[in-house]
Design an enzyme around this catalytic site. Structure first.
Site, PDB file in Angstrom:
ATOM      1  N   GLU A 103       0.859  -1.202   0.000  1.00  0.00           N
ATOM      2  CA  GLU A 103       0.000   0.000   0.000  1.00  0.00           C
ATOM      3  C   GLU A 103       0.891   1.246   0.000  1.00  0.00           C
ATOM      4  O   GLU A 103       1.707   1.428   0.915  1.00  0.00           O
ATOM      5  CB  GLU A 103      -0.916  -0.033   1.228  1.00  0.00           C
ATOM      6  CG  GLU A 103      -2.044   0.972   1.136  1.00  0.00           C
ATOM      7  CD  GLU A 103      -3.084   0.787   2.252  1.00  0.00           C
ATOM      8  OE1 GLU A 103      -3.451  -0.360   2.554  1.00  0.00           O
ATOM      9  OE2 GLU A 103      -3.526   1.811   2.804  1.00  0.00           O
ATOM     10  N   LYS A 287      -7.855  -2.122  11.082  1.00  0.00           N
ATOM     11  CA  LYS A 287      -7.158  -2.493   9.837  1.00  0.00           C
ATOM     12  C   LYS A 287      -6.007  -1.524   9.599  1.00  0.00           C
ATOM     13  O   LYS A 287      -4.912  -1.912   9.192  1.00  0.00           O
ATOM     14  CB  LYS A 287      -8.149  -2.480   8.656  1.00  0.00           C
ATOM     15  CG  LYS A 287      -7.575  -3.016   7.361  1.00  0.00           C
ATOM     16  CD  LYS A 287      -6.919  -1.959   6.477  1.00  0.00           C
ATOM     17  CE  LYS A 287      -6.414  -2.552   5.175  1.00  0.00           C
ATOM     18  NZ  LYS A 287      -5.679  -1.597   4.346  1.00  0.00           N
ATOM     19  N   ASP A 303       4.888 -14.474  11.733  1.00  0.00           N
ATOM     20  CA  ASP A 303       3.608 -15.026  11.270  1.00  0.00           C
ATOM     21  C   ASP A 303       2.526 -13.951  11.445  1.00  0.00           C
ATOM     22  O   ASP A 303       1.966 -13.787  12.527  1.00  0.00           O
ATOM     23  CB  ASP A 303       3.309 -16.283  12.106  1.00  0.00           C
ATOM     24  CG  ASP A 303       1.986 -16.938  11.733  1.00  0.00           C
ATOM     25  OD1 ASP A 303       1.196 -16.332  10.991  1.00  0.00           O
ATOM     26  OD2 ASP A 303       1.754 -18.066  12.203  1.00  0.00           O
ATOM     27  N   HIS A 401      -2.813  10.729  -0.107  1.00  0.00           N
ATOM     28  CA  HIS A 401      -2.628   9.615  -1.037  1.00  0.00           C
ATOM     29  C   HIS A 401      -2.238  10.089  -2.433  1.00  0.00           C
ATOM     30  O   HIS A 401      -1.817   9.296  -3.259  1.00  0.00           O
ATOM     31  CB  HIS A 401      -3.913   8.782  -1.143  1.00  0.00           C
ATOM     32  CG  HIS A 401      -4.127   7.901   0.054  1.00  0.00           C
ATOM     33  ND1 HIS A 401      -5.211   7.087   0.209  1.00  0.00           N
ATOM     34  CD2 HIS A 401      -3.371   7.713   1.155  1.00  0.00           C
ATOM     35  CE1 HIS A 401      -5.124   6.436   1.350  1.00  0.00           C
ATOM     36  NE2 HIS A 401      -4.024   6.809   1.945  1.00  0.00           N
TER      37      HIS A 401
HETATM   38  C1  MEV Z   1      -6.420   2.170   4.759  1.00  0.00           C
HETATM   39  O1  MEV Z   1      -5.567   1.092   4.393  1.00  0.00           O
HETATM   40  C2  MEV Z   1      -6.485   2.329   6.254  1.00  0.00           C
HETATM   41  C3  MEV Z   1      -7.496   3.369   6.762  1.00  0.00           C
HETATM   42  O2  MEV Z   1      -8.789   3.072   6.241  1.00  0.00           O
HETATM   43  C4  MEV Z   1      -7.489   3.240   8.284  1.00  0.00           C
HETATM   44  C5  MEV Z   1      -8.584   4.018   8.979  1.00  0.00           C
HETATM   45  O3  MEV Z   1      -9.642   4.301   8.371  1.00  0.00           O
HETATM   46  O4  MEV Z   1      -8.384   4.310  10.163  1.00  0.00           O
HETATM   47  C6  MEV Z   1      -7.139   4.756   6.326  1.00  0.00           C
END
Ligand code: MEV
Length: 448
Positions: A103, A287, A303, A401
């Site tokens: 990413e 995430k 792992d 981004h």
């Molecule tokens: C993207 O890989 C991760 C985000 O969605 C995390 C978040 O929303 O806190 C930007």
């Protein structure tokens, strides 16, 4: 449970006062603008990498032949970008942190957060003892209570038997710590007794040690229960093996052109509260944390599926899936951040000592113990999360981004590596990030 507030591998930072005591600084201004070879040369100097180790980064990491010996049915390897996150100052020491991730914005984002956190003195990180849980499932038991009491009465015998399986771990101060029993009188297949072997695996992730130990003691445990053993396996909910990282960022450091620091701090706290109460948001929030932690796991040959499983199960430990972090405005008006999660990682065994790139990554990181690695990962998770929620609470996630997106568009237009940055810059300046436009600019640059 072991007290998380006391154990860390270095002296905690004292709000920046000891910043200059660190022999090497992970502040590498302009690192991202350097050429690939310059970057590798800088990291090589930082970590004292040999010519062979630099070649692992620039030419060949894991070979197909090595890979084919690591797994069954191997037919080759797959590659991921490897970078280093800068600016990390943890427990009074600077770290360059290798991260493997596809990413585009992860490394830039986490490095920017680490820089901000540095302004408040960096991170303080701690861990519990590295105690894993091995589970034994018992069925067909005449009396669950009697079985549990009998097993408890033979605890010392069972732990001694478990300790015979991994003398090297025991010699290093690890081994069996306790036996617990957990009755489930009502399951889809009838009453069940689950036995937990708590086992300190020291610097190993410990899956093999714990699985060997529960397989070894299961026949005796079944006999004591007057029942039958079925599964014998570790649990990935390693809630006795936790890492914690905290930081405080002065509100003033958070100010943007449009917003005061106090406003940014408040909106970050609001973003965290959203993830605390709403599982839909918590999944995305966590995430983002795992974007960073997984990338360190991958780089160091750990792992990452085990870490993912543990993190998400821990996030749901209260029966409600929630945020792994806490961000709030403290009594001084500054932003306080904290993360606690299970991090069962190792610095011995597994791919850490086999995969050539993981070995170089471990050298760059220069950690002495599994606890130190877990502390670093917790800090990376906290910083990664800050980057995401700060961006969303201010300019929005897409803003940051754009540069990375422009680079990918330039690459998709066939731009050679040494011109990608130039073409991307122009696309951003023109606010026209399209492959067709990138091709036009590339032609102009070539003709000039
Ligand atoms: C993207 O890989 C991760 C985000 O969605 C995390 C978040 O929303 O806190 C930007």
């Amino acid at each position: 449970m072991t007290d998380l507030s006391t154990k860390h591998t270095h002296a905690p930072s004292d709000n920046g006062a000891n910043k200059t005591d660190s022999p090497k600084s992970s502040r590498l201004p302009g690192f991202y603008k350097k050429s690939l070879t310059d970057r590798v040369a800088m990291v090589a100097k930082w970590a004292d990498l040999s010519a062979e180790e630099q070649a692992v980064l620039l030419e060949q990491g894991l070979t197909a032949g090595q890979a084919a010996n690591m797994i069954e049915n191997g037919i080759g390897t797959t590659e991921l970008p490897l970078g280093v996150a800068c600016n990390f100052f943890i427990n009074g020491r600077d770290y360059l942190i290798p991260m493997a991730v596809e990413e585009p914005s992860v490394l830039a984002a986490v490095s920017a957060s680490a820089k901000l956190i540095r302004e408040g003195g960096g991170f303080t990180a701690t861990t519990t003892d590295p105690v894993m849980i091995g589970q034994i499932q018992l069925l067909d038991i005449p009396d669950l209570e009697v079985a549990a009491a009998t097993i408890q009465a033979h605890k010392e015998e069972l732990m001694a038997q478990a300790n015979q399986c991994s003398p090297s771990i025991v010699a290093r101060g690890g081994g069996a710590r306790d036996i617990e029993t957990r009755p489930f009188p009502d399951t889809p297949v009838g009453p069940m007794l689950i036995v937990h072997l708590l086992y300190d695996t020291r610097d190993a992730m410990g899956a093999n040690a714990i699985n060997t130990a529960v397989e070894a003691i299961a026949p005796r445990v079944a006999e004591l229960s007057r029942g039958r053993a079925n599964l014998r396996i570790l649990s990935n909910l390693t809630d006795r093996r936790l890492a914690r990282a905290v930081c405080t960022i002065p509100a003033a450091a958070l100010a943007t052109k449009e917003m005061s620091g106090a406003q940014v701090a408040r909106q970050i706290a609001e973003a965290n509260a959203f993830a605390v109460v709403d599982p839909y948001r918590a999944a995305t929030h966590n995430k983002g944390i795992m974007n960073g932690i997984d990338a360190v796991c991958l780089a160091t040959g750990n792992d990452w599926r085990a870490i993912e499983a543990g993190a998400h199960a821990y996030a749901a430990r209260n029966g409600h899936y929630s945020a792994l972090t806490d961000w709030h405005v403290d009594a001084n008006g500054d932003l306080y951040g904290e993360i606690v999660l299970p991090l069962a990682v190792g610095v011995v065994g597994g791919a850490t000592k086999v995969h050539p790139t993981a070995k170089v990554a471990m050298k760059i990181l220069n950690v002495q113990s599994a606890a130190e690695l877990a502390q670093i990962m917790a800090c990376v998770g906290l910083a990664q999360n800050l980057a995401a929620i700060k961006a969303m609470a201010t300019v929005g996630i897409q803003h940051g981004h754009m540069r990375m997106h422009a680079r990918q568009v330039a690459m998709a237009a066939g731009t050679p590596d040494d011109l990608v940055e130039t073409i991307a810059e122009q696309l951003i300046n023109e606010e026209n990030i399209r492959v067709e436009r990138a091709k036009e600019i590339l032609n102009m640059v070539r003709e000039a």
